[in-house]
Design a protein around this motif. Structure first.
Motif, PDB file in Angstrom:
ATOM      1  N   GLY A 202       1.000  -1.432   0.139  1.00 19.76           N
ATOM      2  CA  GLY A 202      -0.096  -0.002   0.069  1.00 19.76           C
ATOM      3  C   GLY A 202       0.835   1.315   0.190  1.00 19.76           C
ATOM      4  N   CYS A 203       2.097   1.201   0.204  1.00 19.13           N
ATOM      5  CA  CYS A 203       3.094   2.408   0.297  1.00 19.13           C
ATOM      6  C   CYS A 203       3.318   2.867  -1.252  1.00 19.13           C
ATOM      7  N   LYS A 204       3.689   4.132  -1.324  1.00 21.19           N
ATOM      8  CA  LYS A 204       3.838   4.760  -2.716  1.00 21.19           C
ATOM      9  C   LYS A 204       5.008   3.804  -3.446  1.00 21.19           C
ATOM     10  N   GLY A 205       6.088   3.537  -2.722  1.00 18.09           N
ATOM     11  CA  GLY A 205       7.132   2.945  -3.643  1.00 18.09           C
ATOM     12  C   GLY A 205       7.152   1.456  -3.885  1.00 18.09           C
ATOM     13  N   ARG A 206       6.111   0.819  -3.314  1.00 22.89           N
ATOM     14  CA  ARG A 206       6.016  -0.743  -3.375  1.00 22.89           C
ATOM     15  C   ARG A 206       5.887  -0.990  -4.916  1.00 22.89           C
ATOM     16  N   SER A 207       5.290  -0.514  -5.970  1.00 21.08           N
ATOM     17  CA  SER A 207       5.160  -0.876  -7.263  1.00 21.08           C
ATOM     18  C   SER A 207       6.819  -0.697  -7.883  1.00 21.08           C
ATOM     19  N   ALA A 208       7.304   0.334  -7.588  1.00 25.59           N
ATOM     20  CA  ALA A 208       8.628   0.460  -7.958  1.00 25.59           C
ATOM     21  C   ALA A 208       9.577  -0.478  -7.457  1.00 25.59           C
ATOM     22  N   TRP A 209       9.430  -0.840  -6.329  1.00 22.57           N
ATOM     23  CA  TRP A 209      10.285  -1.606  -5.574  1.00 22.57           C
ATOM     24  C   TRP A 209      10.007  -3.156  -6.057  1.00 22.57           C
ATOM     25  N   PHE A 210       8.948  -3.421  -6.314  1.00 26.34           N
ATOM     26  CA  PHE A 210       8.532  -4.836  -6.978  1.00 26.34           C
ATOM     27  C   PHE A 210       8.882  -4.828  -8.125  1.00 26.34           C
ATOM     28  N   LEU A 211       8.991  -3.965  -9.062  1.00 26.96           N
ATOM     29  CA  LEU A 211       9.689  -3.984 -10.641  1.00 26.96           C
ATOM     30  C   LEU A 211      10.887  -4.306 -10.236  1.00 26.96           C
ATOM     31  N   ALA A 212      11.612  -3.454  -9.399  1.00 26.97           N
ATOM     32  CA  ALA A 212      13.156  -3.643  -9.397  1.00 26.97           C
ATOM     33  C   ALA A 212      13.586  -5.040  -8.938  1.00 26.97           C
ATOM     34  N   HIS A 213      12.773  -5.572  -7.761  1.00 26.16           N
ATOM     35  CA  HIS A 213      13.094  -6.791  -7.397  1.00 26.16           C
ATOM     36  C   HIS A 213      12.994  -8.009  -8.305  1.00 26.16           C
ATOM     37  N   TRP A 214      11.980  -7.774  -8.988  1.00 23.23           N
ATOM     38  CA  TRP A 214      11.481  -8.648 -10.105  1.00 23.23           C
ATOM     39  C   TRP A 214      12.670  -8.779 -11.199  1.00 23.23           C
ATOM     40  N   LEU A 215      12.877  -7.708 -11.671  1.00 19.19           N
ATOM     41  CA  LEU A 215      14.021  -7.555 -12.600  1.00 19.19           C
ATOM     42  C   LEU A 215      15.225  -8.133 -12.224  1.00 19.19           C
ATOM     43  N   LEU A 216      15.725  -7.658 -11.139  1.00 17.42           N
ATOM     44  CA  LEU A 216      17.086  -7.898 -10.557  1.00 17.42           C
ATOM     45  C   LEU A 216      17.019  -9.710 -10.384  1.00 17.42           C
ATOM     46  N   GLY A 217      15.693 -10.214  -9.872  1.00 20.57           N
ATOM     47  CA  GLY A 217      15.755 -11.636  -9.826  1.00 20.57           C
ATOM     48  C   GLY A 217      15.734 -12.197 -11.163  1.00 20.57           C
ATOM     49  N   SER A 218      15.102 -11.654 -12.199  1.00 23.01           N
ATOM     50  CA  SER A 218      15.373 -12.203 -13.486  1.00 23.01           C
ATOM     51  C   SER A 218      16.460 -12.326 -13.982  1.00 23.01           C
ATOM     52  N   VAL A 219      17.407 -11.211 -14.083  1.00 24.93           N
ATOM     53  CA  VAL A 219      18.440 -11.045 -14.415  1.00 24.93           C
ATOM     54  C   VAL A 219      19.481 -12.006 -13.567  1.00 24.93           C
ATOM     55  N   VAL A 220      19.735 -12.054 -12.176  1.00 22.56           N
ATOM     56  CA  VAL A 220      20.222 -13.144 -11.595  1.00 22.56           C
ATOM     57  C   VAL A 220      20.072 -14.620 -12.318  1.00 22.56           C
ATOM     58  N   CYS A 221      18.608 -15.068 -12.675  1.00 21.62           N
ATOM     59  CA  CYS A 221      18.451 -16.438 -13.162  1.00 21.62           C
ATOM     60  C   CYS A 221      19.079 -16.477 -14.760  1.00 21.62           C
ATOM     61  N   ILE A 222      18.829 -15.463 -15.560  1.00 21.13           N
ATOM     62  CA  ILE A 222      19.549 -15.715 -16.751  1.00 21.13           C
ATOM     63  C   ILE A 222      20.969 -15.529 -16.869  1.00 21.13           C
ATOM     64  N   LEU A 223      21.490 -14.446 -15.870  1.00 22.05           N
ATOM     65  CA  LEU A 223      23.026 -14.572 -16.048  1.00 22.05           C
ATOM     66  C   LEU A 223      23.638 -16.029 -15.375  1.00 22.05           C
ATOM     67  N   GLY A 224      22.841 -16.331 -14.342  1.00 24.05           N
ATOM     68  CA  GLY A 224      23.310 -17.605 -13.858  1.00 24.05           C
ATOM     69  C   GLY A 224      23.471 -18.740 -14.868  1.00 24.05           C
ATOM     70  N   VAL A 225      22.352 -19.054 -15.774  1.00 25.74           N
ATOM     71  CA  VAL A 225      22.203 -19.831 -16.860  1.00 25.74           C
ATOM     72  C   VAL A 225      23.725 -19.607 -17.721  1.00 25.74           C
ATOM     73  N   ILE A 226      23.619 -18.150 -18.209  1.00 27.58           N
ATOM     74  CA  ILE A 226      24.958 -17.882 -19.113  1.00 27.58           C
ATOM     75  C   ILE A 226      26.106 -18.030 -18.493  1.00 27.58           C
ATOM     76  N   SER A 227      26.243 -18.294 -17.092  1.00 31.38           N
ATOM     77  CA  SER A 227      27.435 -18.209 -16.365  1.00 31.38           C
ATOM     78  C   SER A 227      27.774 -19.787 -16.354  1.00 31.38           C
ATOM     79  N   ILE A 228      26.895 -20.616 -16.401  1.00 24.38           N
ATOM     80  CA  ILE A 228      27.245 -22.047 -16.383  1.00 24.38           C
ATOM     81  C   ILE A 228      27.878 -22.273 -17.767  1.00 24.38           C
TER      82      ILE A 228
END
Length: 154
Positions: free
Chosen positions: A51-77
């Motif tokens: 319900g806080c103002k920054g929750r949507s921006a935080w969610f997007l950033a957290h989701w993007l970082l998680g997706s980047v970690v997954c993709i880069l992790g696979v590439i790193s293998i």
């Protein structure tokens, strides 16, 4: 938190035991991944309340970082397997095939879980037959519709 601790242990072991000239893609990706993993953990710690103002921006950033970690992790293998092949001249085809099969299964399960409820509702799993309404079911449904329409008029 366990992932951050394991990544930190891996980074410490890498620094102690291996040549870290950062002259190949695998080593550079590892450093980038390590930084992003810690950034992801920090964004999880500073999560705003719902319900806080920054929750949507935080969610997007957290989701993007998680997706980047997954993709880069696979590439790193795959880059790690290539670096191992260059250093030792040993074949890594079996490992690449095994990892590709593992990732294919994980992706299939990930995509399938989203559709599982829909498939169950269709009655096609495990021989479930679609439910055919009986006279009692039809009359009960009609009564509910009448009650709903009466309450809507109020």
């Amino acid at each position: 938190m366990l992932s951050v601790l394991l990544a930190t242990a891996g980074a410490v072991m890498s620094i102690k035991n291996f040549n870290n000239a950062f002259n190949n893609h695998h080593q550079r990706l590892g450093v980038a991944l390590y930084g992003i993993i810690w950034l992801q953990a920090l964004t999880g710690v500073v999560r705003p309340w719902r319900g806080c103002k920054g929750r949507s921006a935080w969610f997007l950033a957290h989701w993007l970082l998680g997706s980047v970690v997954c993709i880069l992790g696979v590439i790193s293998i795959y880059t790690g397997l290539g670096a191992y092949h260059e250093k030792t001249s040993r074949s890594t085809k079996v490992w690449a095939i095994a990892f590709t099969a593992e990732m294919s299964v994980i992706v299939f399960i990930y995509l399938f879980q989203d559709k599982w409820v829909h498939i169950q509702k269709q009655g096609v799993i495990l021989g479930n037959e679609p439910v055919r309404p009986t006279e009692e079911h039809v009359s009960a449904t009609d009564e509910m519709k009448q009650k709903e329409s009466a309450s809507e008029n109020c």
